[in-house]
Write a protein that holds these residues in place. Structure first.
Motif, PDB file in Angstrom:
ATOM      1  N   ASN A   1      52.546  44.544  32.786  1.00  0.00           N
ATOM      2  CA  ASN A   1      52.411  44.864  30.880  1.00  0.00           C
ATOM      3  C   ASN A   1      53.014  45.255  30.219  1.00  0.00           C
ATOM      4  O   ASN A   1      53.093  46.166  30.193  1.00  0.00           O
ATOM      5  CB  ASN A   1      51.002  44.511  30.541  1.00  0.00           C
TER       6      ASN A   1
ATOM      7  N   SER B   1      48.669  34.113  37.333  1.00  0.00           N
ATOM      8  CA  SER B   1      47.323  34.172  37.494  1.00  0.00           C
ATOM      9  C   SER B   1      46.757  34.615  36.772  1.00  0.00           C
ATOM     10  O   SER B   1      45.582  34.381  36.344  1.00  0.00           O
ATOM     11  CB  SER B   1      47.516  35.462  38.574  1.00  0.00           C
TER      12      SER B   1
ATOM     13  N   ARG C   1      42.345  33.531  32.491  1.00  0.00           N
ATOM     14  CA  ARG C   1      41.869  32.643  30.498  1.00  0.00           C
ATOM     15  C   ARG C   1      41.101  31.588  30.188  1.00  0.00           C
ATOM     16  O   ARG C   1      40.326  31.662  29.311  1.00  0.00           O
ATOM     17  CB  ARG C   1      43.196  33.540  29.981  1.00  0.00           C
TER      18      ARG C   1
ATOM     19  N   ILE D   1      38.150  41.703  33.670  1.00  0.00           N
ATOM     20  CA  ILE D   1      39.712  41.593  33.560  1.00  0.00           C
ATOM     21  C   ILE D   1      39.118  42.486  32.084  1.00  0.00           C
ATOM     22  O   ILE D   1      39.970  42.833  31.253  1.00  0.00           O
ATOM     23  CB  ILE D   1      39.413  40.199  32.791  1.00  0.00           C
TER      24      ILE D   1
ATOM     25  N   GLU E   1      40.248  45.541  35.480  1.00  0.00           N
ATOM     26  CA  GLU E   1      40.676  46.496  36.588  1.00  0.00           C
ATOM     27  C   GLU E   1      40.734  44.312  36.915  1.00  0.00           C
ATOM     28  O   GLU E   1      41.202  43.968  37.050  1.00  0.00           O
ATOM     29  CB  GLU E   1      38.490  46.421  37.265  1.00  0.00           C
TER      30      GLU E   1
ATOM     31  N   VAL F   1      40.497  41.344  39.013  1.00  0.00           N
ATOM     32  CA  VAL F   1      39.199  40.347  39.875  1.00  0.00           C
ATOM     33  C   VAL F   1      39.697  40.747  41.754  1.00  0.00           C
ATOM     34  O   VAL F   1      41.262  40.588  41.758  1.00  0.00           O
ATOM     35  CB  VAL F   1      40.423  39.470  39.446  1.00  0.00           C
TER      36      VAL F   1
ATOM     37  N   GLY G   1      52.490  37.787  38.359  1.00  0.00           N
ATOM     38  CA  GLY G   1      50.880  38.379  37.373  1.00  0.00           C
ATOM     39  C   GLY G   1      50.307  38.702  39.592  1.00  0.00           C
ATOM     40  O   GLY G   1      49.274  38.522  39.568  1.00  0.00           O
ATOM     41  N   PHE G   2      50.823  37.834  40.193  1.00  0.00           N
ATOM     42  CA  PHE G   2      50.384  37.924  41.808  1.00  0.00           C
ATOM     43  C   PHE G   2      51.333  38.123  42.471  1.00  0.00           C
ATOM     44  O   PHE G   2      52.288  37.194  42.542  1.00  0.00           O
ATOM     45  CB  PHE G   2      49.387  36.553  42.093  1.00  0.00           C
TER      46      PHE G   2
ATOM     47  N   ARG H   1      49.414  41.411  42.704  1.00  0.00           N
ATOM     48  CA  ARG H   1      49.008  42.782  42.241  1.00  0.00           C
ATOM     49  C   ARG H   1      49.054  43.981  43.015  1.00  0.00           C
ATOM     50  O   ARG H   1      48.552  45.019  42.342  1.00  0.00           O
ATOM     51  CB  ARG H   1      47.889  42.050  41.586  1.00  0.00           C
TER      52      ARG H   1
ATOM     53  N   GLN I   1      47.535  41.627  49.003  1.00  0.00           N
ATOM     54  CA  GLN I   1      47.746  40.094  48.020  1.00  0.00           C
ATOM     55  C   GLN I   1      49.273  40.206  48.241  1.00  0.00           C
ATOM     56  O   GLN I   1      49.844  38.792  48.782  1.00  0.00           O
ATOM     57  CB  GLN I   1      47.372  39.520  46.526  1.00  0.00           C
TER      58      GLN I   1
ATOM     59  N   ARG J   1      44.961  39.919  21.888  1.00  0.00           N
ATOM     60  CA  ARG J   1      44.107  39.865  23.455  1.00  0.00           C
ATOM     61  C   ARG J   1      43.331  41.051  22.955  1.00  0.00           C
ATOM     62  O   ARG J   1      43.397  42.294  23.321  1.00  0.00           O
ATOM     63  CB  ARG J   1      44.757  39.570  24.443  1.00  0.00           C
TER      64      ARG J   1
HETATM   65  P1  AMP Z   1      47.744  39.553  32.979  1.00  0.00           P
HETATM   66  O1  AMP Z   1      47.612  37.926  31.921  1.00  0.00           O
HETATM   67  O2  AMP Z   1      48.375  39.434  34.037  1.00  0.00           O
HETATM   68  O3  AMP Z   1      47.389  40.730  32.895  1.00  0.00           O
HETATM   69  O4  AMP Z   1      45.787  39.571  33.719  1.00  0.00           O
HETATM   70  C1  AMP Z   1      45.034  39.652  33.034  1.00  0.00           C
HETATM   71  C2  AMP Z   1      43.865  40.407  34.200  1.00  0.00           C
HETATM   72  O5  AMP Z   1      43.642  39.227  34.781  1.00  0.00           O
HETATM   73  C3  AMP Z   1      44.600  41.671  34.838  1.00  0.00           C
HETATM   74  O6  AMP Z   1      44.229  42.691  33.878  1.00  0.00           O
HETATM   75  C4  AMP Z   1      43.455  41.825  35.921  1.00  0.00           C
HETATM   76  O7  AMP Z   1      41.852  41.838  35.415  1.00  0.00           O
HETATM   77  C5  AMP Z   1      43.379  39.580  35.903  1.00  0.00           C
HETATM   78  N1  AMP Z   1      44.418  39.596  37.146  1.00  0.00           N
HETATM   79  C6  AMP Z   1      45.224  38.664  36.730  1.00  0.00           C
HETATM   80  N2  AMP Z   1      46.430  38.541  38.350  1.00  0.00           N
HETATM   81  C7  AMP Z   1      45.286  39.474  38.762  1.00  0.00           C
HETATM   82  C8  AMP Z   1      45.607  39.380  40.502  1.00  0.00           C
HETATM   83  N3  AMP Z   1      46.690  39.471  40.311  1.00  0.00           N
HETATM   84  N4  AMP Z   1      44.310  39.782  41.319  1.00  0.00           N
HETATM   85  C9  AMP Z   1      43.313  40.444  40.270  1.00  0.00           C
HETATM   86  N5  AMP Z   1      43.492  40.560  39.250  1.00  0.00           N
HETATM   87  C10 AMP Z   1      44.125  39.884  38.276  1.00  0.00           C
END
Ligand code: AMP
Length: 226
Positions: free
Chosen positions: A9, A31, A36, A53, A57, A59, A85-86, A88, A92, A162
């Motif tokens: 991030n 993801s 969101r 989120i 942590e 999800v 984002g996946f 993570r 996965q 955010r």
């Molecule tokens: P991001 O926008 O990628 O920073 O994602 C925001 C939040 O969504 C993360 O801090 C997690 O809580 C959740 N999240 C996003 N992608 C995943 C993933 N692949 N596995 C689990 N939680 C996720």
């Protein structure tokens, strides 16, 4: 073309993803953005995901993995996709790899944007979101994409932060997960890096996240080709 994108991030991963989406006309499967949207829409999935989120942590895999695998099976993904984002964590990554094999889908390119943890943290805290378009890049700590006063540098729209971007503890938690090369996100990236060593159909690209948005984008496009 199916692309998987890694980067901590704050590394500019979302910005580069948006550029690739435009250039190659690929659906950007992100993801965090899917979560969101669901939170905004008050869906069951959104309600389940929100507390994790907000704390920075992950999800749980039981919610996240089927959500992404189902998304990749949708019609617009048939022409290719850009996954961001996946995965993570390593679990996965393994599940994604298995699901792709099962669906006869290739993974053509894996991109890893490398960036020092401290720099990534400052960038997150400086990030501002345009209310009109999430993909308008604005960051008060990066000269090239500084907002215009308190307005979006692209369209003049209002800017927001955010909630999970201003919480230092949550950022540290998120980065702790990303930089964990044993079971976390880097472990997921290295899982594919190892596969790419023996699989000529999969390219693994490392990019330097310290470079400017344009430099990273130019390098990426030159390596991907037209
Ligand atoms: P991001 O926008 O990628 O920073 O994602 C925001 C939040 O969504 C993360 O801090 C997690 O809580 C959740 N999240 C996003 N992608 C995943 C993933 N692949 N596995 C689990 N939680 C996720």
């Amino acid at each position: 073309m199916n692309i998987l994108f890694f980067g901590p991030n704050g590394s500019g991963k979302g910005t580069q993803g948006a550029i690739l989406k435009e250039k190659y006309n690929l659906p950007h499967v992100e993801s965090g953005a899917i979560f969101r949207e669901n939170i905004k829409g008050g869906t069951e999935l959104g309600m389940q995901a929100k507390s994790y989120i907000d704390k920075g942590e992950l999800v749980p895999d039981g919610i996240t993995i089927p959500m992404i695998l189902d998304r990749l099976k949708e019609d617009d993904c048939k022409k290719g996709w850009l996954l961001d984002g996946f995965p993570r964590n390593k679990n996965q990554a393994i599940q994604l790899h298995e699901a792709l094999k099962e669906a006869n889908m290739t993974l053509d390119i894996v991109v890893e944007i490398e960036l020092d943890r401290e720099i990534a943290k400052n960038r997150i805290m400086g990030r501002r979101l345009c209310v009109n378009n999430n993909n308008h890049p604005n960051n008060i700590f990066i000269d090239a994409i500084k907002p215009n006063g308190d307005k979006c540098r692209v369209c003049g729209g209002d800017l927001q932060t955010r909630s999970d971007d201003q919480d230092e503890e949550a950022i540290n938690k998120r980065h702790g997960i990303y930089y964990d090369a044993e079971t976390g996100t880097l472990a997921a990236a290295y899982y594919f890096k190892d596969i790419a060593k023996n699989d000529p159909s999969m390219k693994y690209l490392n990019l330097d996240g310290k470079n400017s948005v344009t430099e990273v984008a130019d390098e990426l496009v030159s390596k991907l080709g037209n």
